[in-house]
Design a protein around this motif. Structure first.
Motif, PDB file in Angstrom:
ATOM      1  N   LEU A  26       0.914  -1.410  -0.303  1.00 54.04           N
ATOM      2  CA  LEU A  26      -0.054   0.019   0.171  1.00 54.04           C
ATOM      3  C   LEU A  26       0.942   1.240   0.182  1.00 54.04           C
ATOM      4  O   LEU A  26       2.003   1.517   0.809  1.00 54.04           O
ATOM      5  N   ILE A  27       0.653   2.002  -0.990  1.00 52.48           N
ATOM      6  CA  ILE A  27       1.263   3.261  -0.934  1.00 52.48           C
ATOM      7  C   ILE A  27       0.343   4.633  -0.466  1.00 52.48           C
ATOM      8  O   ILE A  27      -0.696   4.517  -0.997  1.00 52.48           O
ATOM      9  N   SER A  28       0.936   5.281   0.369  1.00 56.72           N
ATOM     10  CA  SER A  28       0.083   6.506   0.950  1.00 56.72           C
ATOM     11  C   SER A  28       0.686   7.811   0.156  1.00 56.72           C
ATOM     12  O   SER A  28       1.834   8.264   0.526  1.00 56.72           O
ATOM     13  N   ILE A  29      -0.120   8.307  -0.455  1.00 56.02           N
ATOM     14  CA  ILE A  29       0.042   9.397  -1.272  1.00 56.02           C
ATOM     15  C   ILE A  29      -0.267  10.860  -0.224  1.00 56.02           C
ATOM     16  O   ILE A  29      -1.459  10.785  -0.204  1.00 56.02           O
ATOM     17  N   ILE A  30       0.644  11.498   0.046  1.00 61.07           N
ATOM     18  CA  ILE A  30       0.201  12.501   1.043  1.00 61.07           C
ATOM     19  C   ILE A  30       0.490  13.832   0.303  1.00 61.07           C
ATOM     20  O   ILE A  30       1.468  14.421  -0.210  1.00 61.07           O
ATOM     21  N   ILE A  31      -0.801  14.603  -0.202  1.00 58.61           N
ATOM     22  CA  ILE A  31      -0.551  15.925  -0.650  1.00 58.61           C
ATOM     23  C   ILE A  31      -1.099  16.938   0.308  1.00 58.61           C
ATOM     24  O   ILE A  31      -2.322  17.255   0.783  1.00 58.61           O
ATOM     25  N   PRO A  32      -0.094  17.919   0.500  1.00 59.88           N
ATOM     26  CA  PRO A  32      -0.427  18.902   1.535  1.00 59.88           C
ATOM     27  C   PRO A  32      -0.790  20.144   0.699  1.00 59.88           C
ATOM     28  O   PRO A  32      -0.344  20.128  -0.430  1.00 59.88           O
ATOM     29  N   THR A  33      -1.824  20.915   1.005  1.00 57.45           N
ATOM     30  CA  THR A  33      -2.243  22.214   0.063  1.00 57.45           C
ATOM     31  C   THR A  33      -2.710  23.209   1.239  1.00 57.45           C
ATOM     32  O   THR A  33      -3.233  23.273   1.906  1.00 57.45           O
ATOM     33  N   TYR A  34      -2.505  24.258   0.349  1.00 56.18           N
ATOM     34  CA  TYR A  34      -2.862  25.550   0.941  1.00 56.18           C
ATOM     35  C   TYR A  34      -3.132  26.700  -0.156  1.00 56.18           C
ATOM     36  O   TYR A  34      -2.354  27.064  -0.843  1.00 56.18           O
ATOM     37  N   ASN A  35      -4.557  26.762  -0.362  1.00 57.10           N
ATOM     38  CA  ASN A  35      -5.027  27.885  -1.322  1.00 57.10           C
ATOM     39  C   ASN A  35      -4.630  27.466  -2.846  1.00 57.10           C
ATOM     40  O   ASN A  35      -4.314  28.371  -3.370  1.00 57.10           O
TER      41      ASN A  35
END
Length: 323
Positions: A9-18
Motif C-alpha cells: 500500500l502506497i500512501s500519497i500525501i498531498i499538503p495544500t494551501y489555497n
C-alpha cells in the motif's frame, strides 16, 4: 515491473494551501496511476479558497483532512500520522505525476530494497517543459540514462550536503525509514532536512535514482520556495542552514560542518549584495564583516564559488559549488 506477490500500500500525501486552481489536476494524476494499491490523503492547511469543493468532487477516493494553518512541514506530518501505507509518496499540490510514476518508482524500490528513491522531472518555463539536469552528478560516469542507479552511502551523503537534489514530489520513501517526520522549524527545505536526517541516522540507508523523467514540476508564485524571493528567501534559507548545523553537528565531521557554514556565508554575501543594491546598510552587512574577520578563508572561498555560479547560471541561486 511490479512484483505481483507483493504490491505494498502506497500512501500519497498531498499538503495544500489555497491551491484550488491547480489541485484538481494533481489529484487526477494521483488517481490515474497505473499502480492501484494506494490511498490518497489530502491535508488542507487552513485554505480559505474553494479547496474543499475541489476535493469533494472526487468523493470517497480521497481522505480529506482539514486543519488550522500551521505550515507545510506540520501539514505533511498530519498526513503521515493518518498514512497506513508501507511506503510514503509525497506530492505537492501543483505538481503532476506521469501515469506510471508509482509503478516504475515502486518497482525500482522493491527490486533494489531501497529506503529512498527519487526520479528526474521536467519543469515548466514559459509554458514549455524541459528535463531537469543535475549539475552535481556530472562526475558520476556510470549513471544510466534508463534504469535505477544505486548510490553508495558516502557518495549520496556528500551530494546531499552540497545541495537539496530531490524535491518532495519525486520522492518515494519507506515509511519505517523516516525517523520522526518533517521538521516543523524548517522554513524552506523541509524535504532536504528530512533526507539529511535519514542519512545521518541510518548509515545503511539505501538510495536509488533514475534519470528517467517521471513527473512534472510546476513553479508558481505561491510555492514555499518560489514565492519568497530575493532577500526574504535568502534570510529564511540562512535560518534553515543554522538549524541544520545546530541539529546535526554531532553527526557531521569538521569538513561537513564547513560545507554548511560555507553555504551560510554565500547566502549572507548575496543578502548583503541585494541590500547594497537597495542602498541599505542593514545588520546583515555588519554580520557579514564579522564572519569575514572570524573565518576569512571560508569567506573568500564562498565569494569565489558564488561568483563562479552566478556567471554560470546568471541568477541569484548562490549555493555550495563543488571543487
Amino acid at each position: 515491473m511490479i512484483n505481483i506477490t507483493h504490491s505494498p500500500l502506497i500512501s500519497i500525501i498531498i499538503p495544500t494551501y489555497n491551491r484550488s486552481y491547480c489541485l484538481h489536476a494533481t489529484i487526477k494524476a494521483a488517481i490515474n496511476q497505473t499502480y492501484k494499491n494506494t490511498e490518497i490523503i489530502i491535508v488542507d492547511d487552513g485554505s480559505t479558497d474553494n479547496t474543499k469543493n475541489v476535493v469533494s468532487a472526487f468523493g470517497n477516493k480521497i481522505v480529506y483532512i482539514q486543519k488550522a494553518h500551521t505550515g507545510q512541514a506540520d501539514t505533511r506530518n498530519v498526513g503521515l500520522q493518518y498514512a497506513k501505507g508501507e511506503i510514503i509518496a509525497p506530492l505537492d499540490s501543483d505538481d503532476i505525476w506521469h501515469d506510471q510514476y508509482l509503478e516504475k518508482s515502486i518497482g525500482y524500490m522493491l527490486e533494489h530494497k531501497l529506503d529512498l528513491f527519487f526520479s528526474n522531472w521536467e519543469y515548466n518555463i514559459l509554458n514549455k517543459y524541459q528535463a531537469n539536469v543535475f549539475p552535481y552528478f556530472s562526475d558520476i560516469k556510470d549513471i544510466p540514462n534508463k534504469g535505477c542507479y544505486i548510490f553508495g552511502y558516502a557518495q549520496f551523503r556528500k551530494l546531499l550536503l552540497i545541495d537539496s537534489i530531490a524535491p518532495s514530489s519525486g520522492l518515494v520513501i519507506k515509511k519505517s525509514a523516516i525517523p520522526f517526520g518533517w521538521n516543523v522549524q524548517v522554513n524552506i527545505g523541509d524535504d532536504w532536512v528530512l533526507q539529511l536526517e535519514m542519512i545521518f541516522k541510518n548509515l545503511n540507508c539505501q538510495v536509488g535514482f533514475t534519470k528517467e523523467v517521471f513527473w512534472k514540476k510546476n513553479r508558481d508564485t505561491t510555492n514555499i520556495s518560489d514565492g519568497r524571493k530575493g532577500i526574504t528567501f535568502r534570510k529564511l534559507h540562512i535560518k534553515d542552514l543554522h538549524l541544520i548545523l545546530n541539529k546535526f553537528s554531532s553527526y557531521m565531521d569538521k569538513h561537513e560542518c564547513e560545507m554548511i557554514d560555507l553555504k551560510i556565508i554565500q547566502n549572507k554575501i548575496l543578502v548583503a549584495y541585494l541590500l547594497l543594491l537597495k542602498g541599505r546598510m542593514d545588520i546583515e552587512i555588519r554580520q557579514l564583516f564579522i564572519h569575514i574577520v572570524k573565518k576569512p578563508n571560508l569567506f573568500f572561498i564562498a565569494l569565489k564559488k558564488g561568483i563562479q555560479k552566478q556567471i554560470n547560471r546568471k541568477n541569484y541561486q548562490f549555493t555550495f559549488v563543488k571543487n
